[in-house]
Design a protein around this motif. Structure first.
Motif, short mmCIF file in Angstrom:
data_model
loop_
_atom_site.label_atom_id
_atom_site.label_comp_id
_atom_site.label_asym_id
_atom_site.label_seq_id
_atom_site.Cartn_x
_atom_site.Cartn_y
_atom_site.Cartn_z
N GLY A 108 -10.35 2.49 5.36
CA GLY A 108 -11.77 2.23 5.25
C GLY A 108 -12.58 2.71 6.42
N ALA A 165 -18.10 -10.10 -0.88
CA ALA A 165 -17.09 -9.13 -1.29
C ALA A 165 -16.74 -8.20 -0.13
CB ALA A 165 -17.60 -8.30 -2.47
N LEU A 166 -15.46 -7.84 -0.07
CA LEU A 166 -14.99 -6.93 0.98
C LEU A 166 -14.73 -5.54 0.39
CD1 LEU A 166 -12.38 -9.17 2.85
CD2 LEU A 166 -14.79 -8.83 3.38
N PRO A 167 -14.82 -4.51 1.20
CA PRO A 167 -14.48 -3.16 0.72
C PRO A 167 -13.02 -3.13 0.25
CG PRO A 167 -15.56 -3.06 2.86
CD PRO A 167 -15.26 -4.49 2.61
N ASP A 168 -12.73 -2.25 -0.69
CA ASP A 168 -11.38 -2.12 -1.23
C ASP A 168 -10.58 -1.16 -0.36
OD1 ASP A 168 -9.11 -2.15 -2.77
OD2 ASP A 168 -9.92 -0.87 -4.35
N ASP A 169 -10.05 -1.67 0.74
CA ASP A 169 -9.28 -0.84 1.64
C ASP A 169 -8.21 -1.70 2.32
OD1 ASP A 169 -10.47 -2.12 3.98
OD2 ASP A 169 -12.23 -0.87 3.65
N ASP A 184 -15.70 -12.34 4.76
CA ASP A 184 -14.77 -13.16 3.97
C ASP A 184 -15.11 -14.64 4.11
OD1 ASP A 184 -12.31 -13.59 2.43
OD2 ASP A 184 -11.51 -14.40 4.31
N SER A 226 -9.31 -4.62 4.76
CA SER A 226 -9.71 -5.81 4.03
C SER A 226 -8.50 -6.56 3.49
CB SER A 226 -10.64 -5.43 2.87
OG SER A 226 -11.84 -4.87 3.35
N ALA A 227 -7.52 -5.81 2.98
CA ALA A 227 -6.31 -6.43 2.47
C ALA A 227 -5.59 -7.21 3.55
CB ALA A 227 -5.38 -5.39 1.86
N ARG A 270 -15.25 -7.83 8.81
CA ARG A 270 -14.62 -8.19 7.53
C ARG A 270 -14.33 -9.70 7.49
NH1 ARG A 270 -12.31 -3.22 5.72
NH2 ARG A 270 -13.73 -1.63 6.52
N ALA A 290 0.82 -1.22 0.00
CA ALA A 290 0.00 0.00 0.00
C ALA A 290 0.85 1.26 0.00
CB ALA A 290 -0.93 0.00 1.21
#
Length: 394
Positions: free
Chosen positions: A140, A195-199, A190, A202-203, A186, A90
């Protein structure tokens, strides 16, 4: 032994003279006025040496002045390596560069909100909200919770360097509980294949290293470190830089005429006013330096701010200059050194450059109207207020 009390009102108000005495007279100092007592290394060569030797100067018991069992990116290898590898994507140069349009837009919106007034507090209206918004978006955090996150972050940092850390226990517990709740949500999504938020949170939830995933507590520790590391210190970089640029007539004019100088100004601010005065390590064996033996198991403060003004390394170290020699510009230790160098250094530099370029262009005739208040933690250096005025646009 040279008298040096980092908690005294005199040093808190202006640490520069005291740090100069340490550099000249007492490169290894022991301070008895804290529990536990700690040593301080101040010369550039010694601080860089200690930062590189993570075996002798360990982060296992925390990078604050008290002994804590550290986890996450501030631990020693191999745990440090594992956590840092998960997060580093990131903060790659490419990832940070991709954030420039968004950060530029945030700065534009913030300045738009107050520029016509001709006066305001640049801490409250610019330096504080910018890094809070940026790191909150990366993690997020909902917009409505950003102020809470900022307050929790400040409480965590203040408690780490306070003689009475228990005063902030409730805020720290609230922060951990909040992060745990969002991580658990999250993880549930999972596990259900949703689907998880793109943040970044989540990663971290889905990240694997050699088939291993982080547990909830590990993610909480990483999120807390990112929040604190990407928040107060960047705010301090911004307030420190703006203050110094207004102290010398013409410096902001030079940046307006040559926006590339904003990058030099950011580096010189980091050198001259390190937002983190210093962090701590714990010795794993006796260490001798300058005729002083530091025993095993002692806390040692690595004083970045003093090292950054070491006359053995920097010419005219107590002068803030946009004309510093090229080989000195990035030689400072404000972001640390070695494996623990600040992961968010590139992001902080980007935020600083954009702010200084926009301020130089949009806040004409900028001046500070009252002495700014210092932030509380003795380990940090920044302003809690920055009252200013400027000529509104016609």
């Amino acid at each position: 032994m040279t008298e040096y009390d980092p908690l005294s009102a005199e040093v808190l108000d202006d640490p520069g003279p005291a740090h100069a005495r340490l550099l000249a007279e007492c490169p290894v100092h022991r301070f008895e006025g804290f529990e536990p007592p700690f040593y301080t290394l101040s010369r550039y060569e010694d601080v860089a040496w200690a930062l590189k030797d993570t075996t002798t100067f360990s982060s296992r018991y925390g990078q604050g002045p008290r002994f804590t069992e550290e986890r996450g990116m501030k631990s020693d290898p191999p745990m440090h390596t594992f956590f840092r590898r998960l997060v580093s994507k990131a903060f790659t140069p490419r990832a940070v560069a991709a954030m420039e349009p968004r950060i530029d837009g945030i700065v534009t919106d913030l300045i738009d909100a107050f520029v016509d007034r001709g006066e305001g507090d640049l801490h409250h209206e610019l330096a504080y909200p910018l890094p809070t918004i940026v790191i909150a978006e990366m993690l997020g955090v909902p917009a409505e919770d950003r102020d809470r996150f900022k307050a929790w972050s400040d409480a965590w940092v203040t408690a780490m360097g306070s003689t009475t850390p228990e005063l902030w226990a409730d805020e720290i517990a609230e922060m951990r509980g909040y992060i745990h709740e969002h991580v658990a949500e999250r993880q549930r999504r999972d596990a259900a294949g949703l689907a998880l938020p793109d943040d970044l949170v989540s990663a971290l939830v889905v990240a694997e290293e050699d088939g291993e995933r982080l547990d909830a507590e590990g993610i909480v520790n990483v999120v807390r470190q990112l929040l604190v590391g990407g928040n107060e210190t960047t705010t301090s970089l911004l307030t420190n830089a703006l203050l110094r640029l207004t102290e010398q007539p013409g410096l902001l004019d030079r940046i307006r005429e040559d926006p590339a100088l904003a990058e030099v100004a950011v580096e010189e601010s980091l050198r001259f006013d390190a937002p983190v005065l210093g962090l701590f390590r714990t010795t794993t064996c006796p260490v001798e330096r300058h005729g002083v033996v530091i025993p095993e198991g002692e806390k040692v403060m690595l004083l970045y701010s003093a090292a950054n003004r070491d006359p053995a390394v920097f010419e005219d170290p107590d002068v803030f200059s946009l004309d510093r020699a090229a080989h000195e510009v990035r030689r400072h230790l404000a972001f640390g050194f070695g494996i623990h160098v600040c992961l968010g250094a590139g992001l902080a530099r980007l935020e600083g450059r954009i702010v200084l370029q926009q301020v130089a262009r949009r806040l004409r005739d900028l001046e500070i109207t009252a002495p700014p208040q210092r932030i509380e933690p003795f380990m940090l250096w920044g302003k809690a207020t920055l009252p200013a005025r400027w000529t509104p646009p016609s």
